[in-house]
Motif scaffolding. Structure first.
Motif, PDB file in Angstrom:
ATOM      1  N   ASP A   1     -28.965 -56.999  16.285  1.00  0.00           N
ATOM      2  CA  ASP A   1     -30.053 -57.445  15.411  1.00  0.00           C
ATOM      3  C   ASP A   1     -30.840 -58.606  16.025  1.00  0.00           C
ATOM      4  N   GLY A   2     -30.564 -58.925  17.286  1.00  0.00           N
ATOM      5  CA  GLY A   2     -31.276 -60.008  17.956  1.00  0.00           C
ATOM      6  C   GLY A   2     -30.857 -61.381  17.490  1.00  0.00           C
ATOM      7  N   ILE A   3     -29.684 -61.469  16.882  1.00  0.00           N
ATOM      8  CA  ILE A   3     -29.200 -62.745  16.354  1.00  0.00           C
ATOM      9  C   ILE A   3     -28.216 -63.368  17.335  1.00  0.00           C
ATOM     10  N   PHE A   4     -28.441 -64.629  17.673  1.00  0.00           N
ATOM     11  CA  PHE A   4     -27.523 -65.376  18.525  1.00  0.00           C
ATOM     12  C   PHE A   4     -26.728 -66.299  17.619  1.00  0.00           C
ATOM     13  N   SER A   5     -25.422 -66.297  17.774  1.00  0.00           N
ATOM     14  CA  SER A   5     -24.569 -67.063  16.857  1.00  0.00           C
ATOM     15  C   SER A   5     -23.910 -68.240  17.566  1.00  0.00           C
ATOM     16  N   VAL A   6     -23.794 -69.333  16.834  1.00  0.00           N
ATOM     17  CA  VAL A   6     -23.134 -70.543  17.321  1.00  0.00           C
ATOM     18  C   VAL A   6     -22.079 -70.944  16.310  1.00  0.00           C
ATOM     19  N   GLY A   7     -20.853 -71.131  16.780  1.00  0.00           N
ATOM     20  CA  GLY A   7     -19.771 -71.550  15.898  1.00  0.00           C
ATOM     21  C   GLY A   7     -19.352 -72.976  16.195  1.00  0.00           C
ATOM     22  N   PHE A   8     -19.367 -73.838  15.181  1.00  0.00           N
ATOM     23  CA  PHE A   8     -18.955 -75.233  15.312  1.00  0.00           C
ATOM     24  C   PHE A   8     -17.555 -75.392  14.723  1.00  0.00           C
ATOM     25  N   PHE A   9     -16.604 -75.810  15.544  1.00  0.00           N
ATOM     26  CA  PHE A   9     -15.231 -76.006  15.088  1.00  0.00           C
ATOM     27  C   PHE A   9     -15.075 -77.444  14.619  1.00  0.00           C
ATOM     28  N   HIS A  10     -15.014 -77.624  13.297  1.00  0.00           N
ATOM     29  CA  HIS A  10     -14.937 -78.972  12.725  1.00  0.00           C
ATOM     30  C   HIS A  10     -14.128 -78.895  11.434  1.00  0.00           C
ATOM     31  N   PRO A  11     -12.786 -78.844  11.550  1.00  0.00           N
ATOM     32  CA  PRO A  11     -11.927 -78.647  10.374  1.00  0.00           C
ATOM     33  C   PRO A  11     -12.100 -79.680   9.268  1.00  0.00           C
ATOM     34  N   TYR A  12     -12.625 -80.870   9.598  1.00  0.00           N
ATOM     35  CA  TYR A  12     -12.827 -81.911   8.585  1.00  0.00           C
ATOM     36  C   TYR A  12     -14.321 -82.208   8.413  1.00  0.00           C
ATOM     37  N   CYS A  13     -15.118 -81.168   8.244  1.00  0.00           N
ATOM     38  CA  CYS A  13     -16.575 -81.344   8.225  1.00  0.00           C
ATOM     39  C   CYS A  13     -17.059 -82.108   7.000  1.00  0.00           C
ATOM     40  N   ASN A  14     -16.209 -82.279   5.992  1.00  0.00           N
ATOM     41  CA  ASN A  14     -16.621 -82.976   4.773  1.00  0.00           C
ATOM     42  C   ASN A  14     -16.092 -84.407   4.717  1.00  0.00           C
ATOM     43  N   ALA A  15     -15.625 -84.928   5.855  1.00  0.00           N
ATOM     44  CA  ALA A  15     -14.974 -86.240   5.866  1.00  0.00           C
ATOM     45  C   ALA A  15     -15.949 -87.401   5.702  1.00  0.00           C
TER      46      ALA A  15
ATOM     47  N   SER B   1     -13.730 -77.721  -1.246  1.00  0.00           N
ATOM     48  CA  SER B   1     -15.167 -77.989  -1.359  1.00  0.00           C
ATOM     49  C   SER B   1     -15.959 -76.717  -1.094  1.00  0.00           C
ATOM     50  N   SER B   2     -16.908 -76.432  -1.954  1.00  0.00           N
ATOM     51  CA  SER B   2     -17.773 -75.272  -1.776  1.00  0.00           C
ATOM     52  C   SER B   2     -18.833 -75.576  -0.716  1.00  0.00           C
ATOM     53  N   PRO B   3     -19.486 -74.553  -0.152  1.00  0.00           N
ATOM     54  CA  PRO B   3     -20.569 -74.810   0.808  1.00  0.00           C
ATOM     55  C   PRO B   3     -21.643 -75.732   0.246  1.00  0.00           C
ATOM     56  N   GLU B   4     -21.990 -75.527  -1.010  1.00  0.00           N
ATOM     57  CA  GLU B   4     -23.017 -76.365  -1.638  1.00  0.00           C
ATOM     58  C   GLU B   4     -22.564 -77.823  -1.697  1.00  0.00           C
ATOM     59  N   GLU B   5     -21.296 -78.047  -2.031  1.00  0.00           N
ATOM     60  CA  GLU B   5     -20.781 -79.412  -2.120  1.00  0.00           C
ATOM     61  C   GLU B   5     -20.742 -80.083  -0.737  1.00  0.00           C
ATOM     62  N   ILE B   6     -20.372 -79.327   0.280  1.00  0.00           N
ATOM     63  CA  ILE B   6     -20.312 -79.880   1.640  1.00  0.00           C
ATOM     64  C   ILE B   6     -21.702 -80.292   2.104  1.00  0.00           C
TER      65      ILE B   6
END
Length: 497
Positions: free
Chosen positions: A50-64, A97-102
């Motif tokens: 689909d022409g989409i390039f994906s980037v994954g960020f590994f951050h287990p404590y992203c809401n800290a 935490s939900s995506p919206e809350e983060i």
């Protein structure tokens, strides 16, 4: 039954088992890697069609809500603005935490609003990277635990480009060799350093070198061997990275020593919201007193400490410095001082540390001169900084020091530890260009604070102006330029033209 019979039986049992283990290692493991790679490749190709390039960020404590999280959200926003058809995934262990809350917390804490939503892959095995799981051999335990968490992340989503923004270097070969991804990392702090080895060999007691180890020559020798083997392993996994970004001169020096690949290592100072903080007007002496009186009749001079409540931040040193300071100032001045700790708590362990600090305050008779502001909003942080006179930061070998820069941008006169990023990149003590103070123990911290309290208003203003003028190179714009320059070789072909 005699000994020979027992030996014969054991040999018959152990020999087949040994052969089976060897066959698994020689045949089974490579076969598993090949099958896993094919599976990951097919999953990634579905998006690529689909022409989409994906980037994954590994951050287990992203809401800290700490400096590392500011790097994460600034990096994501910069990439979303720069590149089209970009799918961003964040691997997080914040199950409560939900995506919206983060995203709302990121906006409240850092004033960062993403251009478009991101996808979250929730990791249910975050406990495997928590220090509490490994009372012994903690570095190795957490690093191997990150492989468990990384495998869960890879099973959840296979990106084109994988970026570790929390320092879990052992996940890099996993995503490169098994996932077939390009891999990158933003290193805030090396997992192990030569300084740590020197502390152990010097029998120095610290939060990662317990007293009974420091006092024992035998245990010290064993720990040195363990550290050297781990340093070699850490260097190997680090060299798997295609792109390496580091946050300071100090971190760059150690990473180059350990990973031995300086040509693909980029120094990118972390994003500090210096533009917003520099806009805040400096309060005059009379205005400081008037603002403080509205909060507390005693509190006329605020000392502000910004930093997560983690053991390496060494908040107890700041409390001991206050105890020493009491011996250097008059009772009248002491009654006007208030140390305000501003920071976030990630988990129960951090909350326990705050309670321990509150107990230490009582033990040192400081409870009337210390306040704790936990998990406050960005607007509240700005208010605390504007009302402050002195900034305090006590971490030994702080990798950079976003809190130090924020305090300086807000106009506080900074006292930071004479090591790491503050020493090498941020604070200048030479006369004529001084923008802050450095100290190494509670006595030096107390003396520096006492010196600042005695400075004339004109001298204070000169130091504040110098501090504010020196922080532009740590701005969000400079971070975005540096970070995008580093990742551009992998993303430029997909840039929206």
């Amino acid at each position: 039954m005699n000994l020979c019979c027992w030996s014969s039986i054991l040999l018959k049992l152990i020999l087949p088992l040994g052969i089976a283990v060897v066959l698994i290692l020689i045949v089974g493991l490579p076969l598993l890697i090949i099958v896993s790679r094919n599976y990951c490749r097919k999953k990634r190709e579905i998006l690529s069609k689909d022409g989409i390039f994906s980037v994954g960020f590994f951050h287990p404590y992203c809401n800290a809500g700490g400096g590392g999280e500011r790097v994460l959200w600034c990096a994501i926003k910069a990439m979303q603005i720069r590149y089209a058809n970009l799918k961003v995934v964040v691997y997080t262990g914040d199950l409560d935490s939900s995506p919206e809350e983060i995203l709302k917390r990121a906006e409240q804490r850092f004033n960062i609003k993403l251009v478009q939503p991101v996808q979250f892959v929730y990791l249910r095995h975050r406990r495997w990277v928590e220090a509490a799981m490994y009372p012994y051999f903690t570095l190795l335990g957490q690093s191997l635990g990150s492989l468990v968490l990384g495998a869960e992340a890879l099973a959840g989503f296979v990106p084109d480009l994988y970026i570790d923004t929390m320092g879990y270097a052992f996940t890099l070969p996993l995503f490169k060799l098994i996932g077939g991804c390009h891999v990158a990392c933003y290193v805030h702090y090396p997992t192990i350093t030569g300084d740590m080895l020197r502390r152990v060999s010097g029998h120095m007691i610290s939060h990662n070198n317990r007293p009974y180890v420091a006092r024992s020559p035998f245990l010290t020798a064993g720990k040195l061997l363990y550290y050297r083997l781990f340093a070699w392993l850490y260097g190997w996994v680090g060299r798997c990275a295609d792109i390496i970004t580091v946050n300071s001169s100090w971190t760059e020096e150690h990473i180059n020593d350990l990973w031995l690949c300086p040509l693909k290592t980029h120094r990118v100072y972390p994003p500090c919201d210096v533009e917003e903080l520099k806009k805040m007007p400096l309060l005059s002496e009379s205005e400081e007193s008037e603002a403080a009186k509205t909060l507390d009749e005693k509190c006329l001079i605020k000392i502000v400490s910004v930093g997560q409540f983690r053991p390496e931040k060494d908040h107890p040193l700041q409390l001991r410095a206050m105890y020493e300071l009491r011996q250097l100032v008059s009772e009248e001045v002491w009654d006007k001082l208030m140390l305000v700790f501003v920071g976030s708590c990630r988990n129960k362990e951090d909350q326990d540390r705050v309670r321990d600090m509150q107990d230490l305050c009582k033990h040192l008779s400081l409870e009337n001169n210390v306040q704790f502001k936990i998990n406050i909003s960005y607007e509240e942080l700005k208010k605390e900084l504007q009302e402050g006179t002195i900034g305090l930061h006590a971490m030994w070998n702080e990798h950079f020091g976003i809190g130090v820069v924020e305090c300086m941008a807000a106009g506080l006169i900074m006292v930071a530890h004479r090591s790491g990023g503050p020493l090498m990149d941020i604070v200048v003590e030479s006369e004529g260009s001084r923008n802050g103070f450095l100290a190494a123990d509670e006595t030096e911290y107390a003396q520096a604070i006492a010196t600042i309290l005695k400075l004339s208003p004109r001298t204070k203003k000169v130091i504040r102006d110098a501090a504010r003028a020196s922080v532009d190179r740590f701005s969000v714009d400079e971070f975005e330029k540096g970070f995008l320059r580093a990742v551009d070789p992998f993303l430029s072909k997909r840039k929206d033209t």
